[in-house]
Structure formats: structure tokens, C-alpha cells
Design an enzyme around this catalytic site. Structure first.
Site, mmCIF file in Angstrom:
data_model
loop_
_atom_site.group_PDB
_atom_site.id
_atom_site.type_symbol
_atom_site.label_atom_id
_atom_site.label_comp_id
_atom_site.label_asym_id
_atom_site.label_seq_id
_atom_site.Cartn_x
_atom_site.Cartn_y
_atom_site.Cartn_z
ATOM 1 N N HIS A 255 0.858 -1.181 0.000
ATOM 2 C CA HIS A 255 0.000 0.000 0.000
ATOM 3 C C HIS A 255 0.890 1.225 0.000
ATOM 4 C CE1 HIS A 255 -3.198 2.819 0.916
ATOM 5 N NE2 HIS A 255 -4.068 1.834 0.809
ATOM 6 N N ASP A 306 -7.615 -5.318 1.103
ATOM 7 C CA ASP A 306 -8.349 -6.088 0.105
ATOM 8 C C ASP A 306 -8.099 -7.596 0.194
ATOM 9 O OD1 ASP A 306 -9.517 -3.851 -1.408
ATOM 10 O OD2 ASP A 306 -7.438 -3.371 -1.862
#
Length: 369
Positions: A255, A306
Site C-alpha cells: 500500500h 483487500d
């Protein structure tokens, strides 16, 4: 700076990500995941503080009472081919809603908050209707059920049955964890749109259109595709090795703003295991653990929000192409918080670009070109 990385584009009191710690209005995601309901989170994001019992009850009642959408919206959904892109359907339906809202261009504090209630509730109704209509199932009127929360209402409208407490708990936690994430691409798109004093619905359409892109919104769907491609835990290592050798992205890892791991991932991992045990099938959960182990060892990457979300939604029986739409239901609360904040003290967002093209070129007459 490529992709505006680390560029400060605006001031906001809604969300912070500092030293890897995610906070909504000063509350860490750990505090919220352990204690908050989605409705409490909505109130916190919109009003800057947690509600008392009376305020929370009123918000829940307002959301449920405003969940019904005009029948014309259902008629619109019937015009789509069943296989049409679900995110595109949601985007179009939200852009259709202002035609039924008399306050669409009233930017006063009171009107904006009334519209926020209507939008928040109706996005969940629309997502459920998208799935039911494309499968030739009758749409359920929100007024015909008596849900206690947005999470319960959505699952009820989607499946046609009152969901179990565990399913509601799981959905509610997912909504809390995905509710807000500072100035991500879709939130920035919403703020840019309404900074022109455009209406809230236009901001929402910009946000949904941005979330539709595969680099932003549908990573959890791609994780599910990866699990299906792998098929069995015995194939995990060879699959990951092949991805690495080909220089391909392994979805669900890394990320931009978290260097030491996404703080939301641990809650979704725990939730995925709980749902896997509830369903009596740990296949996907065990595969995810193995993928995390292999990718961590070979790439040094940690899972993001996710990664385990894909398993959570699958165990809840939700169709894969609705994963991003559920993300949209949750993130609507954050988008609306930013839209409300932008409208309070709006100044048009108009950044500059660094020109990298040619300079000082002399004009050449057309007969000499």
C-alpha cells in the site's frame, strides 16, 4: 511528483494516516474496529464526534426511512443487460437520483445533511437491486422489512432473507473498516467536483467512476480471481513464483501509505477465519495464509485491506463483481464527509501541471509542412 505522491492538496479534519496509524476524527481504527457500529462511524465522520444514544437512534431511523428509491430507478436497471458492468450501473443510478431531489442545488448545512442521509441509505438499496434485477428476482422494498442497521438492511435486501447475527456483524465491521481513507483517488475526485459548487450527487458520481478503475477499487475482486486460478493450496508457491518471475503484480499486497502493513488487515483476517469456521470450509482462508507466507518471504510485502476482504465476502455468499460495490456503500460515508467539509468552506481545487513538452517552436505555414 508522480501520481501526486506525498503532495498536500487540502486541509481536512476527517481522517489521518500518520506513521502507519489510521484514524477517523482522532479515533484509531483499532478503537473503531473494536467498538463502533457503522452508524456510529457515519455520525463521527459527518459531525466530528460520536453520537449519544438519542442521536444514534435518530440517525438509524432516518437512514432506514430514506432507503427506498423511486421506482424509475428500478425501471432504469431493467434496461441494462444482465451481464452489464455492476459499477457502471451503480454510477448511472446515482446520477439519476438528483432528478427526484428538490434540494439538489441547496448547499446549506441542513439541506446537505438531509441529502447525505438519502444518498447513504439509497446506495445500499441500489446495490442490492442491481443483483436481484439481473438475476430476475423481485426487488425487495426496504419499507417491507425492519432492519436494525445498514449492514442488516443490505444483506436482507440482497438475499431476501433476514441475515444471521454473525453475517450482520461481519458486514458491519467491513463497512467500518472501509468507511474512510483520507485523500484517496475517489475521495479526491469527489472533492474536486464539489469544489466548483457542483451538487453532492455529481461528487458521488465522480467518486464512483474513480473507484471503478482496477487500480483503486476492485483489488479484492482480483484477489478472488487469484484464488480461483490457484485452485488448491498445493499450487500456491509455484503460482507466486511464476508471478514474480514474470514481474506481475500480486493483488492484495502493499500500500502506498503503509510501509509496515495495513492496520485494517488483521481484523479482516480474524473475520475471514470466523466465517470460514462458520461455513465449515477453510479452503480459501488457508490458501490466503499460505499466499501471505510465501509473498512475505519472497517479496517482503504485507497484505492490505483487500486481501482478506475477498474471503469475507465470499463466505457471506456475495457475488464477486459486487465486492467493489460494497466498498462503495461503505466509502459513501467518507465521500459524503469530504463533500460536506468541502461545501462548508469551498475553494475551487485547481492544481498546476509541470510542463514537459517542447518550447519556442516557430510556426510553419501549411504549404511547407
Amino acid at each position: 511528483m508522480s501520481g501526486l505522491a506525498d503532495i498536500i492538496a487540502c486541509e481536512s479534519s476527517i481522517c489521518s494516516i500518520e506513521d502507519g496509524v489510521l484514524c477517523y476524527r482522532g479515533y484509531t481504527i483499532d478503537e473503531l474496529a473494536a467498538n463502533a457500529t457503522f452508524e456510529e462511524t457515519i455520525y463521527l465522520l459527518w459531525y466530528g464526534r460520536l453520537p449519544n444514544k438519542t442521536e444514534l437512534k435518530a440517525l438509524k431511523q432516518d437512514l432506514i426511512e430514506n432507503a427506498a428509491v423511486p421506482n424509475k430507478v428500478y425501471e432504469l436497471l431493467h434496461l441494462y443487460a444482465p451481464w452489464g458492468n455492476a459499477m457502471a450501473k451503480l454510477r448511472t443510478c446515482v446520477s439519476f437520483l438528483p432528478h427526484f431531489d428538490d434540494e439538489v442545488m441547496d448547499h446549506s448545512f441542513a439541506a446537505d445533511h438531509r441529502k447525505a442521509i438519502r444518498i447513504m441509505a439509497r446506495v445500499a438499496t441500489i446495490v442490492a437491486a442491481i443483483d436481484r434485477i439481473r438475476n430476475n428476482r423481485k426487488v425487495i422494498d426496504p419499507a417491507s422489512i425492519k432492519p436494525s442497521s445498514i449492514a442488516e438492511m443490505f444483506l436482507w435486501l440482497l438475499t431476501g432473507e433476514k441475515p444471521t447475527p454473525l453475517a450482520v456483524k461481519a458486514m458491519d465491521l467491513c463497512l467500518v473498516l472501509h468507511a474512510e481513507h483520507e485523500l484517496n483517488a475517489s475521495t479526491f475526485a469527489a472533492r474536486v467536483t464539489v469544489s466548483t459548487m457542483s451538487d453532492m450527487y455529481s461528487g458521488m458520481v465522480s467518486a464512483i467512476g474513480t473507484l471503478k478503475g482496477p487500480l483503486h477499487g476492485n483489488a479484492n475482486e482480483q484477489v478472488a480471481r487469484m484464488l480461483e486460478e490457484i485452485g488448491d493450496i498445493s499450487h500456491v508457491e509455484s503460482y507466486i513464483d511464476n508471478k514474480i518471475q514474470n514481474g506481475e503484480i500480486i493483488m492484495g499486497f502493499g500500500h502506498r501509505v503503509y510501509k509496515n502493513g495495513d492496520p485494517r488487515a488483521k481484523y479482516l483476517q480474524k473475520l475471514a477465519r470466523e466465517l470460514a469456521e462458520w461455513q465449515g470450509d477453510l479452503t480459501w482462508y488457508n490458501m490466503l495464509l499460505k499466499i501471505e507466507e510465501v509473498v512475505g518471504a519472497k517479496k517482503g510485502l504485507l497484505p492490505n485491506v483487500d486481501f482478506y476482504t475477498s474471503a469475507v465476502y465470499t463466505y457471506l455468499g456475495i457475488p464477486r463483481d459486487l465486492f467493489t460495490l460494497i466498498f462503495a456503500i461503505s466509502r459513501t460515508s467518507g465521500w459524503l464527509a469530504h463533500i460536506l467539509e468541502q461545501h462548508e468552506n469551498s475553494k475551487i481545487i485547481r492544481p498546476r501541471a509541470e510542463y514537459t513538452g517542447k518550447r519556442d517552436i516557430a510556426w510553419m505555414a501549411i504549404e511547407h509542412r
